[in-house]
Design an enzyme around this catalytic site. Structure first.
Site, PDB file in Angstrom:
ATOM      1  N   LYS A 121      31.339 -10.097  19.279  1.00 21.89           N
ATOM      2  CA  LYS A 121      32.135 -11.294  19.010  1.00 21.89           C
ATOM      3  C   LYS A 121      32.112 -11.458  17.492  1.00 21.89           C
ATOM      4  O   LYS A 121      31.071 -11.743  16.891  1.00 21.89           O
ATOM      5  CB  LYS A 121      31.522 -12.512  19.694  1.00 21.89           C
ATOM      6  CG  LYS A 121      32.327 -13.759  19.428  1.00 21.89           C
ATOM      7  CD  LYS A 121      31.709 -14.998  20.030  1.00 21.89           C
ATOM      8  CE  LYS A 121      32.521 -16.187  19.555  1.00 21.89           C
ATOM      9  NZ  LYS A 121      31.719 -17.358  19.315  1.00 21.89           N
ATOM     10  N   ASN A 153       0.803  -1.227   0.000  1.00 25.11           N
ATOM     11  CA  ASN A 153       0.000   0.000   0.000  1.00 25.11           C
ATOM     12  C   ASN A 153       0.836   1.277   0.000  1.00 25.11           C
ATOM     13  O   ASN A 153       0.338   2.342   0.366  1.00 25.11           O
ATOM     14  CB  ASN A 153      -0.956  -0.019   1.197  1.00 25.11           C
ATOM     15  CG  ASN A 153      -1.978  -1.131   1.041  1.00 25.11           C
ATOM     16  OD1 ASN A 153      -2.691  -1.183   0.036  1.00 25.11           O
ATOM     17  ND2 ASN A 153      -2.000  -2.060   1.976  1.00 25.11           N
TER      18      ASN A 153
HETATM   19  C1  DXP Z   1      27.852 -19.702  20.751  1.00 25.29           C
HETATM   20  C2  DXP Z   1      29.128 -19.459  20.113  1.00 25.29           C
HETATM   21  O1  DXP Z   1      29.601 -18.357  20.057  1.00 25.29           O
HETATM   22  C3  DXP Z   1      29.782 -20.602  19.469  1.00 25.29           C
HETATM   23  O2  DXP Z   1      29.963 -20.267  18.154  1.00 25.29           O
HETATM   24  C4  DXP Z   1      31.045 -20.864  20.193  1.00 25.29           C
HETATM   25  O3  DXP Z   1      32.097 -20.883  19.363  1.00 25.29           O
HETATM   26  C5  DXP Z   1      30.894 -22.011  21.128  1.00 25.29           C
HETATM   27  O4  DXP Z   1      31.348 -23.240  20.630  1.00 25.29           O
HETATM   28  P1  DXP Z   1      30.878 -24.609  21.324  1.00 25.29           P
HETATM   29  O5  DXP Z   1      29.435 -24.737  20.971  1.00 25.29           O
HETATM   30  O6  DXP Z   1      31.746 -25.689  20.704  1.00 25.29           O
HETATM   31  O7  DXP Z   1      31.082 -24.460  22.799  1.00 25.29           O
END
Ligand code: DXP
Length: 667
Positions: free
Chosen positions: A507, A315
């Site tokens: 991270k 829309n």
């Molecule tokens: C959740 C995370 O960041 C994963 O990518 C991490 O590398 C953990 O690895 P595992 O699952 O082997 O503990």
């Protein structure tokens, strides 16, 4: 050009209409237009059909108000630019193949064939909406762009917005592919791409269209918009006939497809058979921005100087005049009550408001009125910009805890040296209990999976009490540096929206390899360099390569996170020697991430001198994740204490516990 009063992100039909309206009110306006040709406004047929579309409630009210604005709004635009907008209240006919069960207001078979001759003989009735019609969406877009340019809007074509910079619920600037820009107020009108900037629940919905051309000598004259059950047929004054449109949930998948075009042609010729002989002129496609309830998001945002105007789905053309009017009024501090029905907050708690959190306190009005002589930028810069944050959060934000062995990352202290993941748990309750049992204070969340509501991630961001846990957004699922950079920015927004104003942690995962999930060292370094420049505390996930770790440290990363073994493999630490070299050389914390399968391996990593661990699978997939969480927490602590205590050297031969000399002999 100086700093704009208002910066509009999005140079499509909505962004341009808002910009034009603002400019007419005296504001200096900049529009960032990523790619004008890709605007959803091109990929529409331009129907103005509130009733024919069957809209109800607030959507019906909004669209009827917009329809009422159309005659004047389009006339002014035409006068300003000398361009035809193709506004044509041609009436809309909705023919029915089975009218037996339709309401008493349905037209008879004779009447519907009278309104539009040559319809399929199988059409047995229909409805007629005389007030509705169409605009030529392409002509309208062109006119709007010319109007904006002529009025002096600074349209920056080919410039993509990459991230909003925010502080205390206030946008302080915007990062673009061509540098940093600032304005007093911002409008997000980026359509299907809105989610690249803010975690609003807007997705692309692909629509394919076809244009036929009425042959010059054709005895057939289509005069009405025909709104069929699976097709709409929109005849333009210039003889083109637009067939639209598919409605496909396929993300940003480009191209016309054989199936899509076939569907349009079949449905169109079934309804109006003479089209079978019309020449095919063009096929194209585009991406409509759609929200979970298919209504737009209009008005306030979590930031006091950012207004949202996105998610118009099919829309957009119809709702353009009313959107421009209501958004400008809202920026002027006079929000129309109708906007309440389109507020982003309606998705909170539904699992759809991905990463969008409620303000702990209400935000002040988004901006004072646009005074004719006082530019908006000056006015809005006097706005209060800070908002109280919850007390518990202030505790987390407080100076380092008095812990003589605290883990310090980017100036922030943590008592626990175990970071945990949130994936793979059977349910949120187990996840919460095992995180608590582990004592972990840093929990990582996959931004992309949360945003796309990947299985197990629906509502995950809301399932954790972020006043107690420090969020570590991660870029899982990104295969290139550019993708990871974009997702990192979204992660920062997500943390902010969930109340962690000062959380700049990310991270960084750049993983092109699907089998072993091994990270790309070059892409990771490149992304890390960029993210550090943007003020992130970068925690890169890398192979245990001491040279790479050094480069990352030199680039300004907050930690390095060498993997013990592939993610989720539970193989433990397969590269202890390299991790030890990294530890020996690093001046930043070393976090062993991935592959740890048991508490003994957790302790082993800490004994090597790692500063912290990140563990997910071994906890989430244990038979009792809560007990395993606690075991991992204890093992991390034990390993750390052992490292600090200093283990004994390994010797080739035994050394008895009590002296072998000076013993009493039996003689
Ligand atoms: C959740 C995370 O960041 C994963 O990518 C991490 O590398 C953990 O690895 P595992 O699952 O082997 O503990």
């Amino acid at each position: 050009m100086g700093q704009a009063d208002v910066l509009v992100v999005g140079g499509g039909i909505i962004g341009l209409a808002i910009a034009t309206e603002l400019r007419q009110q005296g504001a200096n306006v900049t529009v960032l237009s990523r790619d004008f040709k890709a605007a959803a406004g091109h990929a529409a047929a331009g129907m103005l059909a509130p009733s024919a579309e069957g809209l109800t409630g607030s959507m019906l009210e909004l669209s009827q108000r917009s329809l009422a604005l159309y005659p004047d709004w389009s006339r002014k635009l035409e006068e300003l630019t000398g361009q035809d907008t193709g506004y044509w209240p041609s009436g809309i006919l909705t023919p029915l193949f089975d009218s037996a069960s339709a309401s008493p207001t349905v037209l008879s078979q004779a009447a519907v064939h009278y309104y539009q001759p040559d319809l399929s003989a199988d059409v047995t009735g229909g409805y007629w909406y005389p007030e509705e019609g169409q605009a030529d969406n392409r002509a309208l877009l062109k006119a709007l762009r010319i109007a904006a340019q002529e009025l002096g809007v600074d349209i920056q074509e080919g410039v993509s917005a990459e991230a909003f910079l925010q502080q205390n619920h206030h946008v302080t600037g915007i990062l673009t592919t061509h540098g940093h820009q600032q304005a007093g107020h911002y409008v997000l009108a980026a359509g299907a791409w809105s989610r690249d900037l803010l975690p609003v629940p807007v997705k692309p919905r692909k629509g394919q269209l076809v244009a036929l051309l009425t042959p010059p000598d054709s005895p057939y004259a289509l005069k009405r918009v025909l709104y069929g059950e699976h097709i709409y047929i929109v005849p333009r004054k210039d003889g083109r006939v637009i067939l639209g449109a598919t409605d496909e949930d396929v993300g940003f998948a480009p191209h016309n497809t054989a199936m899509g075009v076939a569907q349009l042609l079949n449905e169109a010729t079934r309804l109006y058979p003479p089209l079978a002989d019309f020449p095919l002129q063009e096929c194209w496609w585009g991406y409509r921005p759609v929200t979970p309830d298919e209504a737009p998001i209009l008005g306030t945002s979590p930031c006091n100087n950012l207004t949202l105007a996105t998610g118009h789905h099919r829309n957009g053309v119809l709702l353009t005049p009313v959107t421009a009017k209501l958004i400008v009024e809202a920026i002027q501090g006079q929000p129309d009550p109708l906007l309440d029905a389109f507020d982003w907050e309606r998705f909170i708690g539904t699992g759809d408001a991905v990463g969008m959190a409620h303000h702990p306190t209400p935000a002040p009005p988004i901006s004072p009125a646009l005074p004719a002589v006082d530019p908006l930028g000056c006015a809005s810069s006097t706005q209060p910009t800070s908002f109280p944050i919850p007390t518990t959060m202030q505790t987390l934000s407080a100076p380092p805890v008095t812990d003589d062995d605290a883990l310090v990352i980017a100036g922030r202290s943590f008592s626990s040296r175990l970071m945990t993941g949130t994936g793979k748990f059977d349910n949120f309750e187990t996840m919460r209990s095992s995180l608590a049992a582990s004592g972990s204070e840093i929990v990582t969340v996959a931004v992309r999976r949360v945003q796309t509501n990947a299985p197990g991630h629906e509502g995950l961001a809301q399932a954790i009490d972020w006043t107690k846990i420090w969020m570590l957004p991660n870029t899982a699922g990104c295969t290139s540096a550019d993708e990871a950079i974009r997702v990192a920015r979204l992660g920062r927004e997500m943390a902010k929206l969930l109340g962690q104003e000062d959380n700049n942690f990310v991270k960084l995962e750049v993983i092109p390899d699907a089998k072993y999930l091994l990270p790309d060292p070059i892409g990771t370094l490149r992304a890390a360099e960029q993210l550090v420049k943007e003020g992130f505390a970068v925690l890169p996930y890398v192979n245990a390569d001491p040279i790479l770790a050094k480069y990352l440290e030199e680039a300004g990363c907050a930690t390095v996170m060498p993997l013990g073994s592939p993610i989720g493999s539970g193989q433990g630490v397969r590269n202890a020697a390299n991790i030890q070299i990294i530890v020996e050389n690093a001046k930043i914390p070393v976090v062993v991430d991935a592959g740890i399968g048991s508490p003994s391996e957790a302790a082993e990593s800490m004994e090597l001198g790692a500063d912290a661990l990140l563990i997910n699978t071994a906890i989430a997939k244990a038979q009792d994740p809560i007990k395993m969480g606690r075991a991992m927490g204890l093992a991390t602590e034990a390993g750390r204490l052992a490292y600090l205590a200093g283990r004994i050297p390994i010797k080739a031969y035994a050394s008895a516990s009590s002296p072998l000399t000076g013993t009493i002999t039996g003689q």
